[in-house]
Design a protein around this motif. Sequence first.
Motif, mmCIF file in Angstrom:
data_model
loop_
_atom_site.group_PDB
_atom_site.id
_atom_site.type_symbol
_atom_site.label_atom_id
_atom_site.label_comp_id
_atom_site.label_asym_id
_atom_site.label_seq_id
_atom_site.Cartn_x
_atom_site.Cartn_y
_atom_site.Cartn_z
ATOM 1 N N SER A 51 39.438 70.339 58.028
ATOM 2 C CA SER A 51 40.053 69.995 59.505
ATOM 3 C C SER A 51 41.487 70.537 59.502
ATOM 4 C CB SER A 51 39.907 68.638 59.638
ATOM 5 O OG SER A 51 38.594 68.069 59.498
ATOM 6 N N SER A 52 42.281 70.230 58.371
ATOM 7 C CA SER A 52 43.564 70.544 58.571
ATOM 8 C C SER A 52 43.702 72.065 58.476
ATOM 9 C CB SER A 52 44.253 69.803 57.388
ATOM 10 O OG SER A 52 44.187 68.351 57.340
ATOM 11 N N GLY A 53 42.878 72.558 57.828
ATOM 12 C CA GLY A 53 42.719 74.029 57.436
ATOM 13 C C GLY A 53 42.270 74.802 58.747
ATOM 14 N N VAL A 167 30.866 62.777 48.120
ATOM 15 C CA VAL A 167 31.232 62.995 49.533
ATOM 16 C C VAL A 167 32.599 62.700 49.759
ATOM 17 C CG1 VAL A 167 30.551 60.247 49.594
ATOM 18 C CG2 VAL A 167 30.445 61.605 51.842
ATOM 19 N N LYS A 168 33.188 63.399 50.945
ATOM 20 C CA LYS A 168 34.473 63.114 51.440
ATOM 21 C C LYS A 168 34.279 62.352 52.625
ATOM 22 C CE LYS A 168 37.976 66.380 53.737
ATOM 23 N NZ LYS A 168 38.645 65.320 53.869
ATOM 24 N N ILE A 169 35.056 61.297 52.461
ATOM 25 C CA ILE A 169 34.842 60.329 53.689
ATOM 26 C C ILE A 169 36.141 60.218 54.626
ATOM 27 C CG2 ILE A 169 34.153 58.052 54.487
ATOM 28 C CD1 ILE A 169 32.656 57.608 51.704
ATOM 29 N N SER A 170 35.941 60.774 55.635
ATOM 30 C CA SER A 170 37.318 60.613 56.708
ATOM 31 C C SER A 170 37.044 59.437 57.603
ATOM 32 C CB SER A 170 37.502 62.100 57.309
ATOM 33 O OG SER A 170 38.024 62.957 56.334
ATOM 34 N N ALA A 171 35.883 58.807 57.550
ATOM 35 C CA ALA A 171 35.769 57.583 58.378
ATOM 36 C C ALA A 171 36.443 56.519 57.948
ATOM 37 C CB ALA A 171 34.244 57.212 58.304
ATOM 38 N N ASP A 195 44.397 58.956 54.870
ATOM 39 C CA ASP A 195 45.641 58.987 54.052
ATOM 40 C C ASP A 195 46.030 57.638 54.250
ATOM 41 O OD1 ASP A 195 44.795 61.613 54.237
ATOM 42 O OD2 ASP A 195 46.750 62.513 54.838
ATOM 43 N N GLU A 196 46.141 56.885 55.373
ATOM 44 C CA GLU A 196 46.867 55.723 55.405
ATOM 45 C C GLU A 196 46.117 54.730 54.825
ATOM 46 O OE1 GLU A 196 45.274 57.725 57.632
ATOM 47 O OE2 GLU A 196 46.356 57.904 59.552
ATOM 48 N N GLN A 197 45.115 54.936 54.200
ATOM 49 C CA GLN A 197 44.295 54.010 53.447
ATOM 50 C C GLN A 197 43.990 54.533 52.074
ATOM 51 O OE1 GLN A 197 41.730 52.397 57.302
ATOM 52 N NE2 GLN A 197 40.580 53.257 55.753
HETATM 53 C C1 SI3 Z 1 40.463 62.671 60.816
HETATM 54 C C2 SI3 Z 1 41.370 63.431 59.904
HETATM 55 O O1 SI3 Z 1 41.559 64.510 60.360
HETATM 56 N N1 SI3 Z 1 41.470 63.334 58.702
HETATM 57 C C3 SI3 Z 1 42.383 63.815 57.961
HETATM 58 C C4 SI3 Z 1 43.501 62.664 57.345
HETATM 59 O O2 SI3 Z 1 44.229 63.581 56.452
HETATM 60 C C5 SI3 Z 1 44.305 62.310 58.663
HETATM 61 O O3 SI3 Z 1 44.992 63.606 59.095
HETATM 62 C C6 SI3 Z 1 45.558 61.427 58.089
HETATM 63 O O4 SI3 Z 1 44.971 60.398 57.490
HETATM 64 C C7 SI3 Z 1 46.427 61.113 59.212
HETATM 65 O O5 SI3 Z 1 45.755 60.364 60.161
HETATM 66 C C8 SI3 Z 1 41.474 64.168 56.641
HETATM 67 O O6 SI3 Z 1 40.647 63.013 56.325
HETATM 68 C C9 SI3 Z 1 40.836 65.394 57.074
HETATM 69 C C10 SI3 Z 1 40.785 66.530 55.813
HETATM 70 O O7 SI3 Z 1 41.043 66.093 54.675
HETATM 71 C C11 SI3 Z 1 40.763 67.807 56.392
HETATM 72 O O8 SI3 Z 1 41.725 68.307 56.648
HETATM 73 O O9 SI3 Z 1 39.583 68.361 56.073
#
Ligand code: SI3
Length: 307
Positions: A51-53, A167-171, A195-197
Amino acid sequence: MNTYELDRFKGITIAMYSCYNEQGEIDQAAARALARYYANTGVKGLYVGGSSGEGMLQSVSERKQMLEAVIAEVGEELTIIAHVGAPATRDSVELAVHAEQVGAHAVSAVPAIYYRLSPQSVEAHWQAIVDSTSLPFIIYHIPQTTGFQLSKSLLSTMAKQDKVIGVKISAESTFELQQFKAAGGKDFLVLNGPDEQYLAGRSIGADGGIGGTYGVMPELFLKIESCYVQGDMAEAQKWQFIVNELIVELLSFPSLYGACKAILKLRGYDNGEPRLPLLPIASSDLERIQALNNKILSAISQAKGMK
Ligand SMILES: CC(=O)N[C@@H]([C@@H](O)[C@H](O)[C@H](O)CO)[C@@H](O)CC(=O)C(=O)O
């Protein structure tokens, strides 16, 4: 007993931003410089094209270029996980085969996006990726963007295979994280996404984390991790709270990625602007970005024991 070496996937993995030149094309030199910067911080790995990428905003060929640059620079030192999720299974398979050819250590994918898919469809999509290489596979669960709610039953079916290592969990539910850890069985890796958690995820069973904001403050996540490993929960919590205030500020800009890229640029890593529809930082926000960068740098100095 899993036959893959799992320790390399534990700990702190940065979800790396993509790097573009002034024309908006992949800048491999900038990608190498950013990957080198991260390797020098002591993180465990890089998650490329997630996602960030901005992987979903790039062509298959651009995604390959980004991965190749990162592996050329740090493939021997860091664990490289290639995110190969795409709307079409065919593209994901092509990316996975390429990732193996160029030396990635694992592939990972979201469910195919856009169409509302049945669990059987998502399973077939992931299975095609798993079968296309001999690399380990990490499921990427991010229902807030994909709209797909992974069930424990599909997770445990996938996890029965040796190749499906985690599994990578972003939920945001840490309860779900714990349940997925239990459903995955022995040795199944669970990687924290929000990241907040980070600390909450770690405390309830995560083996590490993959995150986007790590990219502007890896040292602070390494600090939380080392306090946690040493059993100093009070100190770990103190650093998580410091990080959270910084994340709140990062999220106050119209685009998180724009903010993170602007901060990296101030440190000498110009990776271009995020791709539209992700917004760059407006010039009127530059002063606030500068102040935030100073705040992050000062927290990093403090974490390293300097003034
Ligand atoms: C919903 C979302 O984009 N979540 C981010 C977090 O790193 C997120 O940016 C962070 O916790 C700030 O809210 C990651 O879990 C996503 C991630 O690792 C990725 O870039 O693939």
